[in-house]
Design a protein around this motif. Structure first.
Motif, PDB file in Angstrom:
ATOM      1  N   UNK A 157       0.823  -1.217   0.000  1.00 44.34           N
ATOM      2  CA  UNK A 157       0.000   0.000   0.000  1.00 44.34           C
ATOM      3  C   UNK A 157       0.857   1.267   0.000  1.00 44.34           C
ATOM      4  N   UNK A 158       1.797   1.335   0.954  1.00 47.33           N
ATOM      5  CA  UNK A 158       2.580   2.555   1.106  1.00 47.33           C
ATOM      6  C   UNK A 158       3.366   2.948  -0.152  1.00 47.33           C
ATOM      7  N   UNK A 159       3.909   1.973  -0.925  1.00 42.69           N
ATOM      8  CA  UNK A 159       4.613   2.393  -2.155  1.00 42.69           C
ATOM      9  C   UNK A 159       3.732   3.199  -3.098  1.00 42.69           C
ATOM     10  N   UNK A 160       2.465   2.808  -3.189  1.00 42.07           N
ATOM     11  CA  UNK A 160       1.557   3.542  -4.069  1.00 42.07           C
ATOM     12  C   UNK A 160       1.222   4.908  -3.502  1.00 42.07           C
ATOM     13  N   UNK A 161       1.108   4.978  -2.180  1.00 40.41           N
ATOM     14  CA  UNK A 161       0.866   6.272  -1.546  1.00 40.41           C
ATOM     15  C   UNK A 161       2.034   7.213  -1.809  1.00 40.41           C
ATOM     16  N   UNK A 162       3.276   6.691  -1.701  1.00 47.75           N
ATOM     17  CA  UNK A 162       4.466   7.508  -1.959  1.00 47.75           C
ATOM     18  C   UNK A 162       4.506   7.978  -3.404  1.00 47.75           C
ATOM     19  N   UNK A 163       4.120   7.073  -4.325  1.00 47.67           N
ATOM     20  CA  UNK A 163       4.087   7.460  -5.744  1.00 47.67           C
ATOM     21  C   UNK A 163       3.083   8.581  -5.974  1.00 47.67           C
ATOM     22  N   UNK A 164       1.916   8.447  -5.358  1.00 47.30           N
ATOM     23  CA  UNK A 164       0.893   9.486  -5.502  1.00 47.30           C
ATOM     24  C   UNK A 164       1.388  10.820  -4.959  1.00 47.30           C
ATOM     25  N   UNK A 165       2.158  10.785  -3.874  1.00 47.35           N
ATOM     26  CA  UNK A 165       2.645  12.023  -3.274  1.00 47.35           C
ATOM     27  C   UNK A 165       3.667  12.723  -4.174  1.00 47.35           C
ATOM     28  N   UNK A 166       4.371  11.911  -4.994  1.00 44.83           N
ATOM     29  CA  UNK A 166       5.369  12.513  -5.892  1.00 44.83           C
ATOM     30  C   UNK A 166       4.754  13.043  -7.191  1.00 44.83           C
ATOM     31  N   UNK A 167       3.519  12.655  -7.458  1.00 44.97           N
ATOM     32  CA  UNK A 167       2.828  13.141  -8.667  1.00 44.97           C
ATOM     33  C   UNK A 167       2.288  14.543  -8.412  1.00 44.97           C
ATOM     34  N   UNK A 168       2.301  15.331  -9.446  1.00 47.44           N
ATOM     35  CA  UNK A 168       1.753  16.689  -9.335  1.00 47.44           C
ATOM     36  C   UNK A 168       0.242  16.589  -9.243  1.00 47.44           C
ATOM     37  N   UNK A 169      -0.275  16.830  -8.057  1.00 52.46           N
ATOM     38  CA  UNK A 169      -1.710  16.701  -7.822  1.00 52.46           C
ATOM     39  C   UNK A 169      -2.344  18.055  -7.513  1.00 52.46           C
ATOM     40  N   UNK A 170      -3.620  18.111  -7.763  1.00 53.18           N
ATOM     41  CA  UNK A 170      -4.374  19.283  -7.350  1.00 53.18           C
ATOM     42  C   UNK A 170      -4.430  19.304  -5.819  1.00 53.18           C
ATOM     43  N   UNK A 171      -4.518  20.472  -5.250  1.00 50.48           N
ATOM     44  CA  UNK A 171      -4.571  20.579  -3.783  1.00 50.48           C
ATOM     45  C   UNK A 171      -5.616  19.651  -3.149  1.00 50.48           C
ATOM     46  N   UNK A 172      -6.764  19.553  -3.815  1.00 55.96           N
ATOM     47  CA  UNK A 172      -7.829  18.712  -3.284  1.00 55.96           C
ATOM     48  C   UNK A 172      -7.398  17.241  -3.269  1.00 55.96           C
ATOM     49  N   UNK A 173      -6.785  16.792  -4.401  1.00 57.63           N
ATOM     50  CA  UNK A 173      -6.345  15.398  -4.496  1.00 57.63           C
ATOM     51  C   UNK A 173      -5.200  15.116  -3.522  1.00 57.63           C
ATOM     52  N   UNK A 174      -4.307  16.093  -3.368  1.00 55.80           N
ATOM     53  CA  UNK A 174      -3.184  15.928  -2.432  1.00 55.80           C
ATOM     54  C   UNK A 174      -3.700  15.749  -0.997  1.00 55.80           C
ATOM     55  N   UNK A 175      -4.764  16.501  -0.689  1.00 57.17           N
ATOM     56  CA  UNK A 175      -5.367  16.381   0.635  1.00 57.17           C
ATOM     57  C   UNK A 175      -5.915  14.970   0.862  1.00 57.17           C
ATOM     58  N   UNK A 176      -6.543  14.408  -0.170  1.00 56.06           N
ATOM     59  CA  UNK A 176      -7.092  13.057  -0.089  1.00 56.06           C
ATOM     60  C   UNK A 176      -5.974  12.045   0.168  1.00 56.06           C
ATOM     61  N   UNK A 177      -4.827  12.220  -0.555  1.00 57.73           N
ATOM     62  CA  UNK A 177      -3.696  11.302  -0.376  1.00 57.73           C
ATOM     63  C   UNK A 177      -3.155  11.407   1.055  1.00 57.73           C
ATOM     64  N   UNK A 178      -3.060  12.642   1.548  1.00 54.02           N
ATOM     65  CA  UNK A 178      -2.580  12.831   2.922  1.00 54.02           C
ATOM     66  C   UNK A 178      -3.511  12.172   3.946  1.00 54.02           C
ATOM     67  N   UNK A 179      -4.813  12.262   3.674  1.00 54.95           N
ATOM     68  CA  UNK A 179      -5.792  11.652   4.572  1.00 54.95           C
ATOM     69  C   UNK A 179      -5.640  10.125   4.566  1.00 54.95           C
ATOM     70  N   UNK A 180      -5.451   9.566   3.340  1.00 53.46           N
ATOM     71  CA  UNK A 180      -5.266   8.115   3.224  1.00 53.46           C
ATOM     72  C   UNK A 180      -4.040   7.672   4.018  1.00 53.46           C
TER      73      UNK A 180
END
Length: 276
Positions: free
Chosen positions: A172-195
């Motif tokens: 799970x965590x590898x995918x979370x780390x990948x998502x964090x390195x992707x350029x995300x919209x503030x809203x999407x970044x917030x969702x990743x942080x919550x996850x």
């Protein structure tokens, strides 16, 4: 006075001849087959005891020997309890032979008191003790088995926790780390942080020991945690690991977050000591 006593009493002379008996003695004799009015007076009690045969013969001879020792002055008192069962059930008696005090010819008082109720109670207590001992052994064996089961359960629980933490880290965590390195919209970044935060909440109760925590800590975070626990300051840690002090602060911040201490006044070193 002697007739009012429940004990079977006879008074014998220096030869063992019965001189007198009380009512309880006479009633017992009639009950066991002697004619009405039989009082045993004139019988040689020692001779009767020595002539006894069968199961009760051995006890009778012990009684005769004991009375003889009292008559001869070898002992002041002779005590003996013995079985004397009959058709109406088991019976036990307590026998006592003692010299009469005072002047005059030698006289010995022989008494037989029934102690059947006491013996039955004693046997019941012994039986209960045997049962209690057996139950104690069974309880001890059950306790050992329970301890083994509890230990196995704790082992299974620890193994399950390790699997959960390992799966979160590897799957799970590898995918979370990948998502964090992707350029995300503030809203999407917030969702990743919550996850990520919720994942930490799920596994944090399982991280009771540093050995478990090391599964989701990076190698350098483990090094920093170990040095912090040893009381090293951030500057010392930076020198030991050959990294900048800023990097050490970054790892310390991550450690506090992963251990759920971000919004707590708890000292990181104190916490690491408490779980190690």
């Amino acid at each position: 006075m002697l007739d009012s006593l429940s004990a079977h009493i006879a008074i014998v002379d220096e030869n063992g001849v019965i001189l007198d008996t009380n009512q309880a003695w006479r009633d017992y004799a009639v009950k066991n087959g002697m004619p009405e009015g039989y009082d045993s007076i004139g019988d040689n009690y020692l001779a009767i005891c020595n002539a006894a045969r069968g199961e009760e013969g051995a006890h009778a001879r012990v009684v005769a020997r004991g009375i003889g020792e009292v008559i001869g002055g070898q002992v002041d008192e002779f005590l003996y309890d013995y079985p004397c069962h009959s058709d109406d059930g088991p019976h036990w008696y307590y026998m006592r032979a003692i010299r009469m005090s005072g002047e005059g010819p030698l006289r010995v008082v022989v008494s037989h008191e029934e102690i059947t109720a006491l013996k039955l109670t004693e046997e019941a207590l012994k039986k209960s003790e045997v049962q209690l001992t057996a139950q104690k052994v069974e309880l001890e064996e059950a306790n050992i088995a329970l301890k083994v089961l509890l230990k196995q359960r704790e082992g299974d629980k620890a193994e399950l926790e390790q699997k959960v933490i390992s799966n979160v880290k590897d799957m799970v965590m590898p995918y979370v780390e990948k998502l964090k390195r992707v350029s995300l919209k503030p809203k999407d970044k917030t969702v990743v942080d919550i996850i990520e935060s919720h994942l930490q909440d799920i596994i944090s109760p399982m991280m009771q020991k540093l050995a478990n925590a090391s599964i989701i800590l990076t190698p350098q975070e483990i090094q920093v945690a170990s040095l912090v626990k040893d009381g090293k300051a951030s500057k010392e840690i930076a020198g030991i690991l050959n990294v900048s002090e800023t990097t050490v602060h970054f790892h310390r911040k991550n450690l506090r977050r992963k251990f759920g201490l971000s919004n707590s006044q708890t000292n990181l070193r104190s916490y690491l000591i408490s779980i190690s």
